[in-house]
Design a protein around this motif. Sequence first.
Motif: not given
Lengths: 212, 472
Positions: A35-36, A93-94, A97, A101, A123, B40
């Motif tokens: 996710r990061t 959802e990236h 993210w 980030d 998030n 994920q």
Amino acid sequence: MEKFVRLDGLVAPLDRANVDTDQIIPKQFLKSIKRTGFGPNLFDEWRYLDEGFPGQDNSQRPLNDDFVLNLPRYQGASILLTRRNFGCGSSREHAPWALMDFGFRAIIAPSFADIFYNNCFKNGLLPIVLSEDNVEALFKAVVGKEGFRITIDLENQQVIPEEGEPLAFEIDEFRKHCLLNGLDEIGLTMNEADTIRAYEQRRAEQEPWIFQ
Amino acid sequence: MAGKTLYDKLWNAHLVTEREDGSALIYIDRQIIHEVTSPQAFEGLRLAGRQPWRTSASVATIDHNVPTTPFKSAAEIKDETSRIQVQTLQENTKEFGITEFGIGDVRQGIVHVMAPEQGAVVPGMTVVCGDSHTSTNGALACLAHGIGTSEVEHVLATQTLVAKKMKNMRVSVEGDLGPGVTAKDVVLHIIGVIGTAGGTGYALEFAGSAIRSLSMEGRMTVCNMSIEAGARAGMVAVDDVTIDYVKGRPFAPKGADWDKAVEYWRGLVSDNDAVFDEDITIDAADIRPQVSWGTSPEMVISVDANLPDPDAETDDVKRSGMQRAYEYMGLTPGMPVTDIKVDRVFIGSCTNSRIEDLRAAAEVAKGRRKADSVKQVLVVPGSGLVKQQAEKEGLDKIFVEAGFEWREPGCSMCLAMNPDRLEPGEHCASTSNRNFEGRQGNGGRTHLVSPAMAAAAAVAGHFVDIRELEQA
């Protein structure tokens, strides 16, 4: 999830409508199973002059000096100001993210695409809808003054520009509650496990094929 | 009291509980899982020590970044990151006991081709997937929409979603579709009319005689692109076409359950006195074969038109978007669509990779050849079963004789996560769903069209009006 209560931040203006998720984070970076780590590739095709691929040393890549997020005056921005229908396109959802980030915690626009809007709340990224006129006025203010900051007060649902009147915004009560307290939505739903089981029993009588 | 829309009925049937704050929990009947948006979510389950609520509700396959050249195991996937995602899905589905149609399985394919094909989606279901084109499944009178990865995890753990009811919009297309006008042209035209954000916040119901005249596959093409009109979910009411399509599919109800199901499904239509928040009617006679010219799906016009003039656009934001699109696409306002040359052609994707799509493309390709100026024509079936059927009908031979490439199932050049992609500056006639900047490869220029129009462009080397080709 990280809490969101109040944010005072530098604003970066992205003067484009219909910014889609392919622009926010191009597909070659979706191959990660984490996710990061998506921040360096946020808006990759606009930020860099070469083509990006996963695993690159992004610090060595040629920057597009004309792209707004590369301008020195917007370094460290935590609020993104943009135009209508932000986040259209895929459900990835990236996208939130990558925005998180990179350092963004809030996005202000006249409208958002539904799935993206929803994904932000999972998030701790706050999407704020303001009118076209208010967004236009904020664009003028942000572009007009270097270092222009905005305070976002979630409790009172206000966007407070460093100059000018505070602007009220709408948000669902449930989403606000989750953001203010940094709540895990799955945990909350699990509290209603008995209700879900009772529902399943009812449905299984009416539509048994669903449960086969 | 006013009647209920199809969406109202689906919502009510899946409402688990309503909270005081206006949010609701809705039950999810089917979750479709693929390799890109699920790792994920499974990781989240593991970290929290949670198990899936009901494993039989999920079905998984690989599609987004599988190669479309033959391969027998994950180890043969050259791209390391793609390989890891494919392997991770294998491991996750095994660990949690979820059915996966994986490598070498004839049922493997694009999620939204595979699921209806297997009968894993039947009328009246709520269907979700970490993919925005989940709306495709609404063609079967389902509430089907894309979700993010956090929600994939939420559905795995609780079989529910936290949701808020959307508004109702009906788009009725009335009358007969003209020759050469397909489901793809219908939906592109609709997006041109209501705009790429026109459906934001709405559940769309496609209705009217032209929609009812479409096959189930055609309806899937229309519902597929609901999201390009801004709507998460699109749907079509149940009729005989729906019931006939579902009957006999592997996951479909059987025996006494079948009869009971059909009886229930027959009610999955909007009541005559239902009220829609928005109700739009489009005359089918106005729809001509469509070609997108810009970088947003709403930038679409008829093949016999000239490209629009940005200076005539009164909305500042739209005008600057058009100007940027012209720059990116390397096109000039006023030029005829048929003057746009194509470098590559892609026939495939969850929009247009089903057997009827391939038949339509093959009909044009038959006895003709790809233009020398066209570098590549990819034909990518939506699933192993579509591929098998096409080969049974000899479509593969028609394509190969025309100089097209016949590939293995997957998402392929729709989003270019695998090796199939455009080079910078190349124009592509594509049957996919998005013409965003860089979508089909960095700097690539996408034109969205129907399968027949894509095949015709492959043969001519530029866009042609399929109606004129048919007369030839």
